[in-house]
Structure formats: C-alpha cells, structure tokens
Scaffold this active site. Structure first.
Site, PDB file in Angstrom:
ATOM      1  N   ASP A 477      17.370 -14.930  18.996  1.00  0.00           N
ATOM      2  CA  ASP A 477      17.478 -13.513  18.641  1.00  0.00           C
ATOM      3  C   ASP A 477      18.600 -12.837  19.428  1.00  0.00           C
ATOM      4  O   ASP A 477      19.068 -13.351  20.453  1.00  0.00           O
ATOM      5  CB  ASP A 477      16.121 -12.861  18.950  1.00  0.00           C
ATOM      6  CG  ASP A 477      15.853 -11.599  18.140  1.00  0.00           C
ATOM      7  OD1 ASP A 477      16.786 -11.085  17.498  1.00  0.00           O
ATOM      8  OD2 ASP A 477      14.698 -11.133  18.159  1.00  0.00           O
ATOM      9  N   ASP A 547      14.398  -7.314   9.464  1.00  0.00           N
ATOM     10  CA  ASP A 547      13.094  -6.933  10.016  1.00  0.00           C
ATOM     11  C   ASP A 547      12.269  -6.184   8.983  1.00  0.00           C
ATOM     12  O   ASP A 547      11.110  -5.861   9.248  1.00  0.00           O
ATOM     13  CB  ASP A 547      13.277  -6.065  11.261  1.00  0.00           C
ATOM     14  CG  ASP A 547      13.481  -6.911  12.498  1.00  0.00           C
ATOM     15  OD1 ASP A 547      13.190  -8.119  12.443  1.00  0.00           O
ATOM     16  OD2 ASP A 547      13.929  -6.368  13.519  1.00  0.00           O
TER      17      ASP A 547
HETATM   18  C1  DGJ Z   1      13.891  -8.751  16.340  1.00  0.00           C
HETATM   19  C2  DGJ Z   1      13.506  -9.798  15.354  1.00  0.00           C
HETATM   20  O1  DGJ Z   1      14.153  -9.587  14.134  1.00  0.00           O
HETATM   21  C3  DGJ Z   1      12.011  -9.794  15.184  1.00  0.00           C
HETATM   22  O2  DGJ Z   1      11.632 -10.704  14.201  1.00  0.00           O
HETATM   23  C4  DGJ Z   1      11.368 -10.113  16.503  1.00  0.00           C
HETATM   24  O3  DGJ Z   1      11.681 -11.417  16.891  1.00  0.00           O
HETATM   25  C5  DGJ Z   1      11.825  -9.124  17.556  1.00  0.00           C
HETATM   26  N1  DGJ Z   1      13.244  -8.998  17.597  1.00  0.00           N
HETATM   27  C6  DGJ Z   1      11.299  -9.507  18.909  1.00  0.00           C
HETATM   28  O4  DGJ Z   1      11.782  -8.721  19.906  1.00  0.00           O
END
Ligand code: DGJ
Length: 735
Positions: A477, A547
């Site tokens: 990430d 997200d």
């Molecule tokens: C952003 C990601 O897109 C989410 O799926 C998740 O992993 C969060 N970060 C965690 O902080």
C-alpha cells in the site's frame, strides 16, 4: 518490421495494421516525424514533411530558420533555439545556458527489445519485436540522445523511450526529459483522459481539443487518483467500434505530464513523459539518464480495438511471474471487516467461516505491527504486535493454513509515522525540507528512498516477516502523496532528482521482493487505485482498483480501468452493506457479479453478515471457478456504459476460440413499465450457434441463437424488478 531506405533516409516501422515513418532531413540531419497511421504499402510519404513549402529547410532558406524550427514536425523536439512549442528535453549547461538542437548521427536496427536499466518496461523475444535505435547529438552541449522505438509483431504497438548521455567535457543538468512525441496534423481531435479522485478513480473524460496547450499530469510523486498517465487523441466521430485513436500510456509510477498542443498551423504536438516540475538531473561526463517507456497505440477501429490492443500487450508483454496466466486464490481481506480492531482470535473466526464457504486465502490488512491501533502511528516499525497477534505470526499463519487457506499480509513500506521507533531513531529518513515543519498526511511522512540505507532497512524488515511464516501474498500500500520535496541525503545540486530516485527505489524494492519470493502474489495499492499504472503492473499482476467497493460506483471505475488494463489486473471485492464509502445497499448477488469482472474476493466480516448473504458465497465461488479463466484470458468488450447512458451497464468477454462468452448486465435503477432491453453482443463467431443461459434468472428459458443474430439483431434482457439488479449471462457453443 523495421526498414531503412538509405537513399531517402527514411525509416519505416510496421506493426500488423499500422505504419510509423521517420525521416532524416536536410544537410543538418534534423529528425522529422512523417507519418503514423494505418499500415502503408510503402513509405513514399516524404512529401508530408512539407519541406518544399515556405519556410523551407535551412539549407534553402536560412533567413527563416526560426520559422522552420517552429513548424517542422520533430521526432524529439528541443527548446530554446526557435521551436516555441512544448519541447521534449530541457538542459542547463554548467554556464547556465539552456538551448539545444538535435541532429541524427547514426542508427541501429535490432531484433528483440533491450531492457531499460532500473525501469519496468514491456518485453519481447527476438521473434516478437524489433527495435530501432536512433542516435542524435547536440555537439554544443556535448549531449547524445538515443531514441528507442520497439515495434511488436503480434500487437499494434510501438513503444518509445529515450536515453540521454553526457558525451561532453563538462557536467550539465537535464531539466526535462519526455519519452515520446508525435507531431501531426490536427484532425479535429477530441482528447480522452482518465480523471478522478480518491475512491473515484479513472473516470473516462472526453472533451474537444482546442488551440493551445491541454494536459493531464501529476506531480504528487505517484501516478495519482486525480489524473492518469494516459492520453488519447481521437477523431470527433470515434465510437466504441469505429474511428481513429492515437493513444499513449506511460510505463511509470511517478510524476508525469501527458499533453496535446494545437498550434497556429493546426498541427498538434502530443507528448508524454516525466513531469518537469521540480525535476533536475545532473549528468556528469559519461553519465546517462534513462527515461521511462511510453506505449503508443494507433487504431482506426474505435475504442474496442484500442482496449483490446492494450490488454493483449499487457497480458503478453508486461505482466510477469507465477500468476501471469493463473487463477488467483479467492481472498477475504479484513480491512472493511474490522479496520484496526482485530486480533488472532478474530482473524481465525473469519478464516474458519470463510474456509467453509470456499474462500481460499485470508489477508491481514493494516494494523498488525508496532503499536498500530489506528492510522496515526507505527509505520516503519514492521515487527509483529503480539498483543494483537497472540501466539505470533507463524502460529496465526499455520492455523490459517490448517484450514486449507493461504495467508496474505499488508505492508506500507514507503512510509514513516512521526510516532514510530523508526522516526525517533532516524528523523532525517523522512522526505522533508530541512528546517521546515513537514506536511503530514494521514499523520505520516514519506520515507526518503533516495537513500540506499533506508531502502535496505525497510526491505530487510519486510523480508524478515515474509521469511518468518508461510505467507504467499502481499498487499503493498501507499497512502499519501509526496510533498516537501527535500532529502537530507542528497547534495544541493541533486535535490531535483529526488522524485525520480524515489520511484526507482520503489521499483528496486519490488524487484528484490519478487526475486527473493518468486511464489508471492503481489497486489499493489495506493489509498485505493492511485498507483494503478503499467509500471506497477510489471511487478504485480493485480492492483487494488479503488477504496470504493460499492457495486454501482465500481461500474464507472472498472470501466475506466478496463479501458486500458486487462480484467485480470483489477482488484475487486464483495463488501458489506450499507457500503462504507457511499452508504448504498445493493443486492449481495450484484456485488458478486461486479467483482467477478476483476480478481474477485471478499472484504467483509463473514461471521456477521446475514445467513442469506452467507449462503450466496458458495454460489459466487462456484461462478468464479467456472468463469475466471474466461474473464482473465478472454477478449473484453464494452457493450454499454452506465456512465454515459445513465441507465444500465453491460460488458462481455469472449474466449479466444469464440466458443464461450460471458455477458454482465447491471440495470442500475429500476424503471416501471419498461420492456426488455435489446443488447448487441460482440466478438462472437457469426457462424457458430450459442446456448444462452441466464445464470441467475430462472424465469428466462435457455435458448440457442446464432452468433450472427446475437451480434446483429441482439439479445433481449428482461428488465429485472428492483434497483441495482444484475444478470450474468453465459454463452456456450453448441454443435
Ligand atoms: C488503503 C487501502 O486501499 C485499503 O484497502 C486499506 O488497505 C487501507 N489503506 C489500510 O490503511
């Protein structure tokens, strides 16, 4: 195929359906762009250079040299000596001067495709492709510029990149270096790009191209949620099935600028490369700079053809590793299920229930390390928090494995929290302007990856975790963009290198990771889909798309993503309702059908959802196993776009042998008193007969139609009752 006509000094680059022509012009060896378009039988098109028209070439009219520079179609334009359009390269000499002009020196035609050192790039064997290396020089600066063009034999793609070398006696600075340029006549183009925001990534945008400069760009340090390193110039009349398109996509994951400039003469200059904002790279004598690759696609057959070309290229010549052509395990990720509130017991309860339903992998998301109970601390402290992960990581992984499931883990390796042991020990490891308070975002800073000791320390921490247990998946990430561009490690005259050095270091880390753990399934992610780009695809066969997991919002996001990237790359999960991003409730079935267009998985607490929803999971799992080969490997067609028609969405995949197809239809809002909708299918064999089955609608009787009828007369999809309903329709050849 690449050919050179020595007498005319013309290069012809042919893909199966396109031709690209370059000429060396006049006594001073200017490198001119002659033609890019449908395949030509010969390259007798030098007249397109208009060298017989005023202002002529300098050897015939030196008086108007400046006018020549300002209208000549350059292959790789420079600035400062008379071409007032956007240049591709900027330099500043030791004396502080900026002008340059390139002339042809030599060339080489090679079979295959050379690697670009330190950078991701498309690849191919000596049978797959040929490469032209054009060597140009500015003798006043002492600069050699190699223009690389690779022509693929199996897809209509030409890739370009540029390598700049200091061959002089003094250092100079590169202040701009783009990777590709096309100078051509403006054909009344529209400009198509992918625009967005957090949780609204890659929405297709089309607008009229006007005079002057229009661009899309990022100087956020990553390709970004906001704009995407993609640009297409398309004929006003271009549709899904017809019309001309010139498209560029950048194989890079940092700052970029993609631009079109319409000039006073109705010419257009289309460029793509690293964004020049805060870019300044010092080249000592003998040193080189390798600019990243641009993928160029031309078609006169509309968006379907463009999309299919990008998909083929990326599936065959970009994506690598164990999972290149393999079904991915169905995962369940605990992020939306628990956020930071989880421990071993909670994770095992999810895994136990999930394994019974056919889910194949548990992914432990953010919150398992350091003192991470919320998103305001501990990034950089990659040691297991045994208060949460009681019994340790190996115990948890072993227990999950005993359930017959694989185990995956989340990292955010590029970041450092001010509240972390790492920051307390090394405050100078964060990117910062010394003496100035840093700008926090999600209460974190970005690590200065231009320092090798930082890269090594973080890599070792990540690798130690991966070596400690049977972990076969990593979600990588990156949750904030770069600001305060300054490094404690770089000298003053190299601070302008930080952005690019950062990206190179991310590539280096992912390269090490995929080499040390070749069995690993790597999924890149950046606060959702902010770094969904071909650069990252070179390292990870899938990327988290957004997200926003709402099935309806996903229609537009996945449409824009699939505009260039194969369905096999799109991270897509079924989540709980009301949806956490938009508060919408959609049928569980629809969420499954939309996620089936991507990598497929779950992002919910399977122990808490209703029994009715839980009961649907084994059916969805079965659909995934039945159709994922087709979805992953098949040809994708866009049938209807909800973003455009505001009524319904529809896409289709067809197997290479045209024996099987899957159609996904999502009716968004239900309208009363409507008839069935007639959809025209694509890509089928007109002479084959197909059994059509509505997988999730028992009211529709299975029927057999010919491909010809389905593509010309269409298929009737009865209007489902209720909002946000979807239909999965399979087609199988019958003898
Ligand atoms: C952003 C990601 O897109 C989410 O799926 C998740 O992993 C969060 N970060 C965690 O902080």
């Amino acid at each position: 195929m690449i050919t050179y006509k020595e007498n005319e000094r013309v290069f012809q680059l042919d893909t199966p359906n396109t031709t690209y022509v370059i000429a060396v012009v006049d006594d001073e060896n200017f490198v001119g762009h002659v033609y890019y378009g449908p395949r030509l039988k010969d390259s007798d098109v030098f007249y397109l250079m208009r060298t017989e028209e005023p202002p002529f070439v300098p050897s015939k009219n030196n008086r108007e040299r400046c006018s020549f520079y300002d209208c000549f179609p350059f292959e790789y334009p420079t600035g400062g000596v008379g071409d007032y359009r956007e240049s591709c390269i900027g330099i500043r000499t030791a004396a502080g001067h900026v002008g340059s002009m390139l002339s042809y020196v030599s060339h080489e035609i090679l079979n295959g495709k050379p690697e670009l050192k330190g950078l991701p790039a498309t690849f191919g064997t000596e049978e797959d492709c040929m490469t032209l290396k054009l060597v140009c020089e500015d003798k006043y600066v002492g600069m050699q510029v190699e223009l690389l063009y690779t022509v693929f034999q199996d897809v209509d793609v030409i890739t370009r990149s540029v390598r700049v070398t200091n061959v002089g006696q003094e250092s100079f600075y590169l202040t701009k270096v783009y990777s590709a340029c096309i100078d051509m006549d403006n054909k009344d183009f529209d400009m198509v790009s992918l625009h967005g925001s957090w949780a609204r990534e890659r929405h297709i945008q089309r607008k009229t191209l006007g005079y002057g400069i229009q661009n899309v760009s990022s100087f956020r340090g990553e390709s970004s949620h906001q704009d995407h390193p993609f640009l297409a110039l398309v004929d006003k009349n271009t549709t899904q099935e017809n019309g001309e398109i010139y498209a560029m996509n950048f194989v890079y994951s940092g700052n970029f600028r993609a631009q079109a400039e319409v000039t006073q003469f109705d010419f257009v200059r289309m460029t793509m490369g690293i964004h020049p904002e805060n870019f300044c790279w010092k080249l000592e004598c003998g040193e080189s700079f390798q600019a990243p690759e641009v993928v160029m696609v031309y078609t006169d057959k509309g968006f379907d053809a463009m999309t299919s070309t990008f998909h083929k290229l990326y599936k065959r010549h970009l994506i690598r590793g164990e999972y290149k052509n393999k079904k991915r395990p169905i995962l369940i990720n605990n992020w939306e299920a628990t956020y930071f509130k989880f421990d071993t017991e909670k994770l095992l309860s999810i895994a136990k229930e999930a394994s019974k339903l056919g889910i194949e992998m548990l992914v432990m998301d953010d919150g398992w390390f350091g003192k991470r109970h919320s998103d305001n601390c501990a990034l950089g402290d990659w040691t297991v928090n045994e208060e949460k992960i009681q019994g340790g990581l190996k115990y948890l992984v072993d227990e999950v494995n005993k359930l017959g499931m694989k185990f995956g883990i989340w990292f955010e390796p590029e970041m450092i929290s001010p509240d972390s042991d790492l920051y307390r020990a090394h405050p100078d490891w964060a990117i910062a302007i010394p003496g100035r308070p840093g700008t926090e975002s999600r209460q974190q800073f970005v690590l200065d990856l231009s320092r090798q000791e930082v890269v090594d320390c973080i890599y070792e921490q990540v690798a130690t975790i991966l070596r400690s247990a049977n972990i076969t998946y990593v979600k990588w990430d990156m949750n904030r963009q770069l600001t305060d561009i300054g490094s404690y490690g770089l000298p003053a005259d190299r601070q302008g290198e930080l952005y690019h050095r950062y990206v190179l270091a991310v590539y280096q880390m992912q390269d090490r990771l995929t080499k040390e753990f070749p069995y690993l399934l790597l999924e890149n992610c950046s606060g959702g889909g902010a770094r969904f780009d071909p650069g990252m695809l070179y390292f990870s066969p899938q990327i988290w798309c957004s997200d926003d997991t709402d099935a309806i919002e996903r229609l537009e996001i996945q449409e824009g993503t699939a505009f260039i990237y194969p369905l096999s790359t799109m991270g897509a999960h079924v989540s709980d309702c009301p949806n956490h991003a938009v508060g919408r409730s959609t049928p569980f079935e629809t969420r499954g059908i939309v996620a089936l267009a991507g990598t497929f998985g779950y992002e919910l607490d399977v122990t808490k959802i209703s029994q009715e929803d839980r009961d649907k999971i084994p059916e969805q799992v079965a659909m995934y196993h039945k159709y994922n080969d087709l979805v992953r490997e098949g040809d994708y067609y866009r049938i209807a776009s909800y973003a455009q028609n505001h009524k319904y969405d529809c896409w289709q995949v067809v197997s290479a042998d045209q024996k099987q197809s899957l159609v996904t239809f999502v009716q968004v809002l239900c309208k009363v008193n409507y008839k069935s909708r007639c959809i025209l299918l694509k890509g089928l064999d007109a002479d084959k007969r197909y059994k059509v089955v509505f997988e999730n609608d028992d009211n529709v009787t299975d029927r057999v139609y010919s491909g010809d009828v389905l593509m010309k007369a269409g298929l009737l999809v009865p209007a489902p009752w209720g909002d946000f309903q979807a239909r999965l329709i399979s087609l199988t050849e019958v003898e």
